[in-house]
Design a protein around this motif. Structure first.
Motif, PDB file in Angstrom:
ATOM      1  N   SER A  22       0.819  -1.206   0.000  1.00  0.00           N
ATOM      2  CA  SER A  22       0.000   0.000   0.000  1.00  0.00           C
ATOM      3  C   SER A  22       0.855   1.260   0.000  1.00  0.00           C
ATOM      4  CB  SER A  22      -0.931  -0.010   1.215  1.00  0.00           C
ATOM      5  OG  SER A  22      -0.189  -0.068   2.419  1.00  0.00           O
ATOM      6  N   GLU A  23       1.998   1.230   0.690  1.00  0.00           N
ATOM      7  CA  GLU A  23       2.865   2.413   0.713  1.00  0.00           C
ATOM      8  C   GLU A  23       3.378   2.737  -0.675  1.00  0.00           C
ATOM      9  OE1 GLU A  23       6.993   4.045   2.823  1.00  0.00           O
ATOM     10  OE2 GLU A  23       6.351   1.963   3.064  1.00  0.00           O
ATOM     11  N   ARG A  24       3.833   1.725  -1.381  1.00  0.00           N
ATOM     12  CA  ARG A  24       4.341   1.945  -2.730  1.00  0.00           C
ATOM     13  C   ARG A  24       3.236   2.440  -3.648  1.00  0.00           C
ATOM     14  NH1 ARG A  24       8.362   0.898  -6.132  1.00  0.00           N
ATOM     15  NH2 ARG A  24       7.906   0.230  -8.251  1.00  0.00           N
ATOM     16  N   ARG A  25       2.041   1.847  -3.519  1.00  0.00           N
ATOM     17  CA  ARG A  25       0.921   2.256  -4.349  1.00  0.00           C
ATOM     18  C   ARG A  25       0.588   3.737  -4.121  1.00  0.00           C
ATOM     19  NH1 ARG A  25      -2.359  -1.117  -2.590  1.00  0.00           N
ATOM     20  NH2 ARG A  25      -2.067  -2.762  -4.143  1.00  0.00           N
ATOM     21  N   GLU A  26       0.585   4.146  -2.884  1.00  0.00           N
ATOM     22  CA  GLU A  26       0.280   5.541  -2.575  1.00  0.00           C
ATOM     23  C   GLU A  26       1.344   6.477  -3.132  1.00  0.00           C
ATOM     24  OE1 GLU A  26      -2.479   6.847  -1.362  1.00  0.00           O
ATOM     25  OE2 GLU A  26      -3.232   4.800  -1.529  1.00  0.00           O
ATOM     26  N   ARG A  27       2.593   6.057  -3.079  1.00  0.00           N
ATOM     27  CA  ARG A  27       3.663   6.906  -3.614  1.00  0.00           C
ATOM     28  C   ARG A  27       3.564   7.024  -5.132  1.00  0.00           C
ATOM     29  NH1 ARG A  27       9.056   5.226  -0.048  1.00  0.00           N
ATOM     30  NH2 ARG A  27       8.177   5.775   1.988  1.00  0.00           N
ATOM     31  N   ARG A  68       0.770   6.841  -6.804  1.00  0.00           N
ATOM     32  CA  ARG A  68      -0.369   7.719  -7.051  1.00  0.00           C
ATOM     33  C   ARG A  68      -0.006   9.174  -6.823  1.00  0.00           C
ATOM     34  NH1 ARG A  68      -4.880   4.015  -3.889  1.00  0.00           N
ATOM     35  NH2 ARG A  68      -5.249   2.514  -5.588  1.00  0.00           N
ATOM     36  N   ALA A  69       0.806   9.434  -5.797  1.00  0.00           N
ATOM     37  CA  ALA A  69       1.214  10.816  -5.509  1.00  0.00           C
ATOM     38  C   ALA A  69       2.033  11.389  -6.662  1.00  0.00           C
ATOM     39  CB  ALA A  69       2.015  10.858  -4.210  1.00  0.00           C
ATOM     40  N   GLY A  98      -0.960   6.280 -11.659  1.00  0.00           N
ATOM     41  CA  GLY A  98      -0.265   5.492 -10.659  1.00  0.00           C
ATOM     42  C   GLY A  98      -0.169   4.020 -10.968  1.00  0.00           C
ATOM     43  N   ARG A  99      -0.261   3.657 -12.252  1.00  0.00           N
ATOM     44  CA  ARG A  99      -0.194   2.246 -12.622  1.00  0.00           C
ATOM     45  C   ARG A  99       1.165   1.840 -13.183  1.00  0.00           C
ATOM     46  NH1 ARG A  99      -4.057   1.205 -16.895  1.00  0.00           N
ATOM     47  NH2 ARG A  99      -3.975   3.433 -17.350  1.00  0.00           N
ATOM     48  N   VAL A 150       9.179   6.525  -4.586  1.00  0.00           N
ATOM     49  CA  VAL A 150       8.608   5.286  -5.108  1.00  0.00           C
ATOM     50  C   VAL A 150       9.674   4.201  -5.144  1.00  0.00           C
ATOM     51  CG1 VAL A 150       7.561   4.168  -7.115  1.00  0.00           C
ATOM     52  CG2 VAL A 150       6.871   6.482  -6.488  1.00  0.00           C
TER      53      VAL A 150
END
Length: 283
Positions: A3-8, A10-11, A47-48, A80
């Motif tokens: 989840s941390e990587r996904r949020e980064r 997306r940011a 963010g993909r 990321v």
């Protein structure tokens, strides 16, 4: 993917989308100015997909970012990358190989070493189909799209101002999917590509010892990023020390390889061997 990587991811994507909107550009226009594919812009902004450092620099220049803002987005990319161990670099819906293809598309100098599978930029469409289909949980529709995208990106081999150096072990040429006919077509492609002035193709023959035992393939994109390839995903690193280490490793493999006439002679000899195998199909 963590989840941390996904949020980064997306940011980073949200920030780039904000900057593009602020510049009054569409995704298509930005992609054209940056010299990347429009799907790349879309996947990065949502963010993909994680852009390579070179792709990010291209986007920054196309957006005319000032020094401070360009540094901001580079820091977002570094954040990321710092979470790289939590999951694959490519997005959840991106097939393995997509990140590598985009990184190669944006580089002016590509150096790839492979010890099992042919480099992405040298694969025929049928060979690439087997590569993508071998990934666990692959979806036929996604495989078809990935193959088409890979073949399209191979056009960079013919562009002036680019340089591509490929070093393979002979084992790569003897590790084959499908049928001998597939490999005969693949060898024809290798012979054609080897003749290009923009390409150097080297092979480490079985009669020569390798300078060190290879554990995986990797691709250097310019002198700023390396894509390390695993079975189901890829990891991109822009850490200067790690990139320098892979550059030194590539140099050792390159010095052990043969090029030019020796490679062509080897390819022709292997083609005769595959012809003698008839229409054998692997189990």
């Amino acid at each position: 993917m963590g989840s941390e990587r996904r949020e980064r991811m997306r940011a980073l994507g949200m920030r780039l989308r904000e900057l593009r909107a602020g510049a009054g550009l569409t995704g298509a226009v930005l992609a054209q100015r940056a010299g990347v594919g429009q799907p790349t812009v879309s996947k990065v902004e949502t963010g993909r997909m994680v852009p390579s450092a070179d792709v990010l620099d291209r986007l920054s220049r196309a957006l005319s970012l000032d020094h401070a803002t360009a540094g901001e987005v580079r820091d977002l990319l570094a954040a990321v990358e710092a979470a790289a161990d939590s999951g694959p670099v490519s997005g959840e819906d991106a097939p393995a190989g997509a990140v590598l293809d985009d990184a190669v598309r944006s580089a002016r100098l590509v150096r790839s070493f492979q010890c099992v599978v042919l480099p992405a930029m040298l694969q025929s469409a049928e060979y690439a189909r087997h590569v993508f289909a071998s990934v666990p949980n692959s979806i036929p529709e996604a495989v078809g799209r990935a193959v088409a995208a890979r073949v399209e990106r191979q056009s960079v081999l013919y562009e002036p101002g680019r340089e591509s150096v490929f070093v393979l072990t002979e084992g790569v040429l003897r590790t084959w999917p499908g049928t001998p006919a597939l490999m005969l077509a693949q060898f024809d492609r290798l012979l054609a590509v080897e003749s290009l002035s923009t390409v150097r193709l080297g092979v480490i023959p079985w009669r020569r010892p390798v300078p060190l035992l290879p554990r995986h393939g990797f691709t250097l994109c310019d002198q700023r990023a390396v894509v390390v390839e695993a079975f189901a995903d890829e990891r991109v690193t822009i850490d200067p020390a790690e990139v320098a280490s892979y550059e030194e490793t590539f140099g050792r493999f390159e010095r052990a390889a043969v090029f030019g006439d020796d490679v062509r002679e080897l390819l022709l000899r292997l083609m005769e061997e595959f012809r003698g195998m008839g229409n054998t199909v692997t189990p």
